[in-house]
Design a protein around this motif. Structure first.
Motif, PDB file in Angstrom:
ATOM      1  N   THR A 479       0.858  -1.186   0.000  1.00  0.00           N
ATOM      2  CA  THR A 479       0.000   0.000   0.000  1.00  0.00           C
ATOM      3  C   THR A 479       0.889   1.230   0.000  1.00  0.00           C
ATOM      4  N   ILE A 480       0.336   2.318  -0.513  1.00  0.00           N
ATOM      5  CA  ILE A 480       1.047   3.583  -0.534  1.00  0.00           C
ATOM      6  C   ILE A 480       0.112   4.645   0.047  1.00  0.00           C
ATOM      7  N   HIS A 481       0.604   5.426   0.981  1.00  0.00           N
ATOM      8  CA  HIS A 481      -0.232   6.419   1.671  1.00  0.00           C
ATOM      9  C   HIS A 481      -0.262   7.696   0.831  1.00  0.00           C
ATOM     10  N   VAL A 482      -1.406   7.976   0.249  1.00  0.00           N
ATOM     11  CA  VAL A 482      -1.552   9.093  -0.678  1.00  0.00           C
ATOM     12  C   VAL A 482      -2.795   9.909  -0.318  1.00  0.00           C
ATOM     13  N   ASN A 483      -2.620  11.192  -0.161  1.00  0.00           N
ATOM     14  CA  ASN A 483      -3.738  12.104   0.102  1.00  0.00           C
ATOM     15  C   ASN A 483      -4.651  11.589   1.218  1.00  0.00           C
ATOM     16  N   GLY A 484      -4.026  11.070   2.271  1.00  0.00           N
ATOM     17  CA  GLY A 484      -4.769  10.644   3.455  1.00  0.00           C
ATOM     18  C   GLY A 484      -5.332   9.249   3.394  1.00  0.00           C
TER      19      GLY A 484
END
Length: 745
Positions: A479-484
């Motif tokens: 997973t990648i943490h993007v825009n919350g």
């Protein structure tokens, strides 16, 4: 001397092994030679006895097809029910359907596609007992369907409905007003077929004496025309009704044909609707009671009606509403007491509900912060529901059973990846299709009560073994943490990946509402292409941003009224984060997509002009004003109501921002996303004085295939990627070669 010889032969052996494991994938392997074709089971049907199943088999030697019956327990062939080799009138058939009592079989021949789901074909009825064949009609027809008693076949022809009495041979015409591009009876129009996913808009009642059907009056629907170039001196045109966003839809009405009186009557419900859809009709177990789903044009209200066709009365039993939209499914199932199974997102996740016949909720069967992704059926005897869900992680699929009262939930599949089931008629067995990112499809027989493996039916071990000869890489999930938000991602790195080097990044996405590309399943042809690109020295990544599916309604519906805003923001930010990794060259990031993905890749290149160096857009929507009413308005309402939502995120309005390299591809016979989208974008780019590359494929539809077409397309895209992103790959290869020489020296 002996040791020297031994060392020599060891080196030779290791060299051969190394060569065997570094065979490179070619475009011809993917698109021409069938090198990576998977074995599968065709047209599987469980027989009514629950102990046997049938499959469609093709004999390459005799060029004939047969329906073969297999025993679930032994997996051995019991008999050949019918073979085209023994039929004088049929060389081969491509599909089959049993009558309810399995005494007759409908055989499909000479099928030709109309649109995505619709076909024309010649059909024959084979009598199992007498081994005789009769043609349903001497011409091509649509959607032939047995009556429950097996005595009749109803079908559509030239926009009208007919039925044939199989005992007497008599053909009765039920409707007479059908006319091309004006009136359609019992077969869906283009937009219903595409967006509500069905073609047959008629249904038999339980007593085989009534047929309900939807009538489409598309007289006022605007026409769309496509040039068909063919090989003649003059081109022809295909002209069909296509309602774009905000334009007139077909006026639909519901009708019932009564066999006893030979008359048709329009069915009315006790509510006044204007500009509405009827996305589903289905008879209940009561031969007089028809269920019909009515939906407003915004698609945020869905009403389920029970209509007594003898008394001309109707009852609204269920009304679903949503701030965004309500999904239409095929999951409505009537139990013996006419209570019914229904699926809904009303608690924020898609789950199964049980209602009585009046619409009173009996209970919510499944619960939790996860989605039911398929409904397989209900075992009346065991009072058990079978379904598929993502409870074991949104990228996985498992098969479960649960009691109708919501108790005794059991996970029936054991392997992590994607599992899907085909149950026997009595729900004693199921054939499980399993695959994962590392395992090609496997077909196994399992116990429906425990899920335990009984026997393996078919696998793709030969393919798995042959793939060991190729230089391939693992698909890494994370997973990648993007825009919350934690977004699902996969990545493929070169097999000889060196974290001290920098690689160009090529991103793929689709991103449409409710879709999913990051899934733990065996890949499609595109995955072999990604492996080929990884061989060349690219890192490939895919990120499912906001608006995609199987993570709850809120995550999926956040893009409402602003398609292309949040999804594009997520792709741009994900590219920035990936570009910051030490092994990614941030100056060489590209992105591509097809259809909605092409809309996205265009937007990403234009709006993210400081992040993306290049993009490929295949068959893209370039303005939602050009796309169909049902799909577009479900997420955007109409352009009259939401003009800024349409225009602020359409690529056609952001061409002035283009800095990188852009390849635009479309087929001229795309009935879905019209080539108009590309032509209008081309004109906007030209007037903005922006240079770009483009390719048009003559008479090819939305899939852009046929003959040599796919190979040509993927060669063009590969060459474009190499030209725009791969400028340093040769230098890397030269460095690697020098290092290898040094090591050998």
């Amino acid at each position: 001397m002996k040791n020297l010889k031994l060392s020599f032969w060891i080196c030779v052996f290791l060299s051969l092994v190394t060569i065997a494991q570094t065979k490179e994938i070619t475009l011809e392997d993917i698109w021409s030679n069938g090198t990576f074709r998977t074995e599968r089971m065709d047209a599987l049907h469980s027989m009514a006895n629950g102990q046997q199943y049938s499959v469609l088999d093709f004999n390459r030697e005799t060029r004939s097809t047969s329906i073969d019956i297999y025993d679930y327990k032994t997996l051995k062939k019991v008999e050949t029910l019918v073979s085209s080799a023994n039929l004088d009138d049929i060389l081969y058939f491509t599909d089959y359907t049993f009558s309810e009592d399995e005494s007759k079989i409908l055989l499909a021949t000479e099928q030709e596609s109309i649109y995505r789901r619709s076909t024309l074909g010649k059909y024959f009825v084979y009598d199992v007992k007498t081994k005789t064949v009769q043609a349903v009609a001497d011409f091509k027809i649509q959607e032939p369907t047995f009556s429950p008693n097996g005595k009749f076949v109803a079908y559509g022809h030239e926009n009208n409905l007919f039925y044939k009495n199989l005992e007497t041979g008599e053909v009765i015409q039920m409707t007479t007003d059908g006319k091309k591009n004006e009136i359609i009876n019992g077969i869906t129009d283009w937009v219903y077929e595409e967006e509500f996913s069905f073609v047959r808009a008629f249904d038999w009642n339980a007593d085989s004496n009534k047929i309900a059907f939807i009538r489409f009056d598309e007289t006022n629907v605007p026409e769309f025309s496509m040039d068909v170039y063919g090989s003649a001196l003059y081109q022809t045109q295909q002209v069909f009704k296509y309602p774009k966003a905000g334009e007139a839809n077909a006026v639909v009405s519901l009708h019932v044909f009564d066999f006893e009186t030979g008359t048709t009557q329009e069915v009315m419900v006790d509510k006044s609707y204007s500009d509405f859809y009827i996305p589903r009709i289905k008879w209940t177990n009561d031969a007089d009671v028809l269920s019909a789903q009515y939906m407003n044009r915004h698609q945020n209200e869905l009403d389920l009606w029970m209509i007594n066709t003898s008394k001309n009365t109707s009852n609204l039993v269920l009304a679903e509403t949503d701030k965004a939209y309500v999904d239409v499914t095929f999951n409505l199932t009537f139990l013996k007491d006419n209570s019914f199974i229904w699926t809904s997102e009303k608690d924020g996740y898609n789950h199964i509900y049980h209602y009585d016949k009046t619409g009173k909720l009996i209970n919510q069967v499944t619960k939790g912060n996860w989605e039911v992704t398929d409904y397989y059926g209900y075992d009346e005897k065991a009072k058990t529901i079978f379904y598929q869900s993502v409870e074991n992680g949104s990228i996985n699929r498992d098969v479960y059973s649960i009691k109708l009262n919501g108790r005794n939930k059991t996970r029936l599949t054991k392997s992590e990846g994607t599992n899907s089931a085909a149950f026997s008629a009595d729900f004693s067995y199921f054939i499980n299709t399993f695959s994962s990112a590392t395992t090609p499809p496997e077909y196994t027989l399992n116990s429906a009560s425990s899920g335990n493996l009984i026997k393996s039916i078919k696998d793709n071990d030969v393919l798995s073994q042959s793939l060991t000869d190729y230089k391939t890489s693992n698909k890494e999930f994370s997973t990648i943490h993007v825009n919350g938000n934690d977004l699902n991602m996969w990545m493929i790195k070169p097999a000889d990946f060196d974290e001290n080097k920098q690689y160009p990044l090529f991103m793929f996405q689709y991103s449409g509402p409710g879709s999913q590309q990051v899934a733990n399943r065996w890949g499609s042809s595109n995955d072999y292409w990604y492996q080929m690109l990884a061989q060349k020295g690219y890192v490939i990544a895919c990120v499912d941003g906001r608006g995609t599916g199987f993570k709850g309604a809120e995550f999926k519906k956040v893009t409402q009224k602003e398609l292309g805003k949040y999804e594009v923001e997520d792709q741009i930010e994900a590219a920035k984060q990936l570009g910051a990794l030490p092994y990614i060259d941030a100056s060489r990031i590209g992105i591509w997509g097809w259809s909605y993905g092409g809309f996205m890749s265009s937007n990403a290149l234009f709006k993210g002009n400081d992040v993306f160096k290049m993009a490929i857009a295949v068959a893209p929507v370039t303005s939602w004003r050009f796309y169909d009413s049902i799909y577009t308005e479900r997420y955007m309402t109409t352009p009259q109501e939401n003009p800024t939502g349409y225009d602020e995120n359409s690529p056609i309005n952001h061409v002035d921002k283009l800095k990188g390299d852009f390849l635009l591809v479309h087929g001229t016979a795309d009935d879905n996303v019209h080539v108009q989208n590309t032509m209008r974008l081309v004109e906007a780019l030209v007037q903005a004085d922006k240079q770009f590359d483009w390719a048009i494929y003559t008479d090819k539809n939305h899939g852009i295939y046929g003959g040599n077409t796919r190979l040509h397309l993927y060669k063009k895209m590969t060459n474009f990627i190499d030209d725009k992103l791969g400028d340093k790959l040769e230098a890397n290869k030269e460095d690697k070669t020098k290092n290898e020489i040094k090591i050998k020296g």
